[in-house]
Design a protein around this motif. Sequence first.
Motif: not given
Length: 370
Positions: A69-74, A255-262, A277-278
């Motif tokens: 898994n990764t947090d973003t497509e990038f 930076y890239e938004y993961i969701d509305d909180a991070a 880093q998140k």
Amino acid sequence: MNTHVAERVRNLPLTPGVYLMKDSRGTIIYVGKAKQLKRRVQSYFHHAKSHSPKIAKLVAHIAELEYRNTDTEFEAFMLECRLIQELKPMYNRKMKNPLAYTYVAVRNKAGLRRMEVTETSEGDGESMYFGPYTASKHSVQRAIESIEECYHLACRQPLTGRACLNYSLGLCLGVCLGGEAVQEYERIMDRIVSLLQGSGSALFDEMEQSMQMAAESFEFEAAARWRDHIESVKFLLSKRKVIEFSAQNLSTVVYEYIDDAAIKLFLIRQHELLFSQKYALPADGHQRGLLAAEIRSRILQYFRIDSDPGKAMAQISREEIDQAQIIYNYLHGSGSCHLHIQQSWLKEMEQQELDEALDSFLPPISRENI
């Protein structure tokens, strides 16, 4: 698909990541990335009749499946690139032309400079090379042929004083006949070389003016031809931008938004991902200040190291170009926010400029608190 693989596919998450396919001996035979792992991997096993022979052969050899898994497509793109370079899976090599990068050579032949498409920049020391271009040899060849057609440069015989076949077809200026046509040919080649070098846009400007004049005169077929020729030039220039980007020693914070909180923060130098880093989005001004201080500290930690001004284009490896293209496309085509850090901002007496740049760049208070 065996029962074990089928179960693994059913349990894949709908998140970004990388998947690793293995054969019956446990050897990794293919690495891929996905914005949504489950849907991408499922596509290999559905609608099998539409698969190419290479894909069908790959699927037939899949006996085990892993994923990360990764947090973003990038991050999935970058991880895939790194794993392919490290593991060199058999099917990644089969599905990718090892000579994927091509060059445009300008060589002197029979008294005239002529453009050729080649797979190497190693020559006789007298030819000029442009590239490499991150496109297939066929695509670059079509772009060169379009430019030659546009300016009637398609003469392939020595200066014999006799008209070639292309001259009778309107594709040659008449350089084969000698005289003033040779001077005009050389004038056009000078402007083409300047355009490919990035030192002059006169040729491109002239093409746009010709297209506009044809359209204003209601010569729509001619305008359409000029439009196609312009697209060919844009194609070559856009492919070169990735190489130029890779050759620059840029320090970039993203930076890239993961969701509305991070958000996910990335520090990138040239074509390398140095840090990620998140972080939670700040809920008030105090938290935003703490976030700015943390990111400022990371920037000074990773970007203050002196480094060479960048490699010459001819020294950039294909692996580095792969990484550069991922980063370039991400910065110019995603929903991310990025800031190029000037080296002067990192000096002790100039860091106020860094603080001001970060204040404008960093995300506002958490969307949930607005």
